[in-house]
Enzyme design. Sequence first.
Site, PDB file in Angstrom:
ATOM      1  N   GLU A 177     -19.395  15.955   9.701  1.00 51.99           N
ATOM      2  CA  GLU A 177     -18.147  15.205   9.487  1.00 51.99           C
ATOM      3  C   GLU A 177     -16.921  16.097   9.620  1.00 51.99           C
ATOM      4  O   GLU A 177     -16.514  16.749   8.670  1.00 51.99           O
ATOM      5  CB  GLU A 177     -18.166  14.548   8.092  1.00 51.99           C
ATOM      6  CG  GLU A 177     -16.891  13.761   7.794  1.00 51.99           C
ATOM      7  CD  GLU A 177     -16.890  13.051   6.439  1.00 51.99           C
ATOM      8  OE1 GLU A 177     -17.853  13.215   5.666  1.00 51.99           O
ATOM      9  OE2 GLU A 177     -15.921  12.341   6.157  1.00 51.99           O
ATOM     10  N   LYS A 219     -19.944  12.063  12.088  1.00 54.04           N
ATOM     11  CA  LYS A 219     -19.072  11.181  11.277  1.00 54.04           C
ATOM     12  C   LYS A 219     -17.626  11.588  11.517  1.00 54.04           C
ATOM     13  O   LYS A 219     -17.083  12.428  10.796  1.00 54.04           O
ATOM     14  CB  LYS A 219     -19.451  11.302   9.802  1.00 54.04           C
ATOM     15  CG  LYS A 219     -18.560  10.498   8.861  1.00 54.04           C
ATOM     16  CD  LYS A 219     -19.167  10.360   7.476  1.00 54.04           C
ATOM     17  CE  LYS A 219     -18.185   9.726   6.514  1.00 54.04           C
ATOM     18  NZ  LYS A 219     -18.783   9.347   5.226  1.00 54.04           N
TER      19      LYS A 219
HETATM   20  C1  5MM Z   1     -16.789   8.954  -0.750  1.00 57.36           C
HETATM   21  O1  5MM Z   1     -15.857  10.013  -0.591  1.00 57.36           O
HETATM   22  C2  5MM Z   1     -16.399  11.230  -0.078  1.00 57.36           C
HETATM   23  C3  5MM Z   1     -16.268  12.309  -1.066  1.00 57.36           C
HETATM   24  O2  5MM Z   1     -15.165  12.982  -1.163  1.00 57.36           O
HETATM   25  P1  5MM Z   1     -14.897  14.242  -2.177  1.00 57.36           P
HETATM   26  O3  5MM Z   1     -15.840  15.347  -1.812  1.00 57.36           O
HETATM   27  O4  5MM Z   1     -13.479  14.546  -1.849  1.00 57.36           O
HETATM   28  O5  5MM Z   1     -15.062  13.797  -3.582  1.00 57.36           O
HETATM   29  C4  5MM Z   1     -15.808  11.505   1.330  1.00 57.36           C
HETATM   30  O6  5MM Z   1     -16.269  12.691   1.895  1.00 57.36           O
HETATM   31  C5  5MM Z   1     -16.252  10.370   2.190  1.00 57.36           C
HETATM   32  O7  5MM Z   1     -17.659  10.375   2.314  1.00 57.36           O
HETATM   33  C6  5MM Z   1     -15.662  10.351   3.589  1.00 57.36           C
HETATM   34  O8  5MM Z   1     -14.351  10.832   3.623  1.00 57.36           O
HETATM   35  C7  5MM Z   1     -15.658   8.917   4.054  1.00 57.36           C
HETATM   36  O9  5MM Z   1     -14.992   8.134   3.122  1.00 57.36           O
HETATM   37  P2  5MM Z   1     -13.752   7.246   3.594  1.00 57.36           P
HETATM   38  O10 5MM Z   1     -13.149   6.751   2.299  1.00 57.36           O
HETATM   39  O11 5MM Z   1     -12.845   8.159   4.351  1.00 57.36           O
HETATM   40  O12 5MM Z   1     -14.385   6.172   4.416  1.00 57.36           O
END
Ligand code: 5MM
Length: 339
Positions: A177, A219
């Site tokens: 990602e 991702k």
């Molecule tokens: C669910 O959020 C994930 C965790 O983030 P932290 O490590 O900052 O707590 C984040 O990595 C998430 O999996 C991705 O950004 C995708 O989530 P979004 O909200 O961007 O779809």
Amino acid sequence: MSFKDMESVAQAMVAPGKGILAADESNPTIKKRFDLIDTESTEENRRTYREMLLTAPGIADHISGVILYDETLRQKTADGVPFPTLLSGMGIVPGIKVDTGAKDLAAFPGEKVTEGLDGLRERLAEYYEMGARFAKWRAVITIGDGIPSDFCLHANAHALARYAALCQEASIVPIVEPEVLMDGDHTLAECEEVTNRALTEVFAALAAHRVHLPGIVLKPNMVISGTECADRAGSREVAEATVRCLAAHVPADVTGIAFLSGGQSAEEATEHLGIMNTMGPHPWRLSFSYGRALQAPALAAWRGKDEQLGDGQKALLKRARLNGLASSGGYTVDMESAA
Ligand code: 5MM
């Protein structure tokens, strides 16, 4: 697990009509989400919330895999079923976030590098024993004045590739990602330019580290205007620029691409994915791995109240179903009001 087995897991993660639920918020992040609904972030409240998501009736019809946080991987349902067991019993692949967060990149103000490689081999072995069959590592790239630097892109790609190689050694499918953030007033063209640079670095590093591409899921962010951009591009432009960028950089033997939502509204994230899947055929599956775009409506419907757990589940299922349709090209915007 052989490469063939990892390919099968990757294929299952992006199966037509399904996608991934990113529920791997670290404790500081889930606290921010709970603050918005005036709910205290205790271990039990986090467990209850994750149980609400994972036991939504029929969730396996639209969700192929769930990314969990370390704490959740070790938790159980109220009836005592470990969450990874619950998921695999429903045919949903359990996954685990293994990075330890994006930290300031020394000597590069405003830029981050993701950490978590130390001890990763041992942690992956434990996670495999606990049932995890895929992992996630998120690199964070900021667009701003003179950034991202080439060095930041290179350092993050190198870490992503080291992580991916270690995952495959441990028979775990890596979600790779590289997220170019939406924060800022940049245009779609600027996002495209930075995403092009980021993906170039990522695929060069994956090749150098001998990562088996059919055994990963990419991702990425969509190519989209910054949240503060004065003249934000429309949905079709986003879909076209995103597909153009991916086509230029993602080898055809990558099994699947599962987008992050990155701060788009739930409806926007679905619409963009839906348009891209009417533009094919593409060499890879195009699916979703949304956090906020799947969970925000569920959090708002639940609000931390036991009597609203069912409402939270309904809200999640609606987004999961519509994104499932978008992942197979069967979504139209009018389904939002019909659902
Ligand atoms: C669910 O959020 C994930 C965790 O983030 P932290 O490590 O900052 O707590 C984040 O990595 C998430 O999996 C991705 O950004 C995708 O989530 P979004 O909200 O961007 O779809």
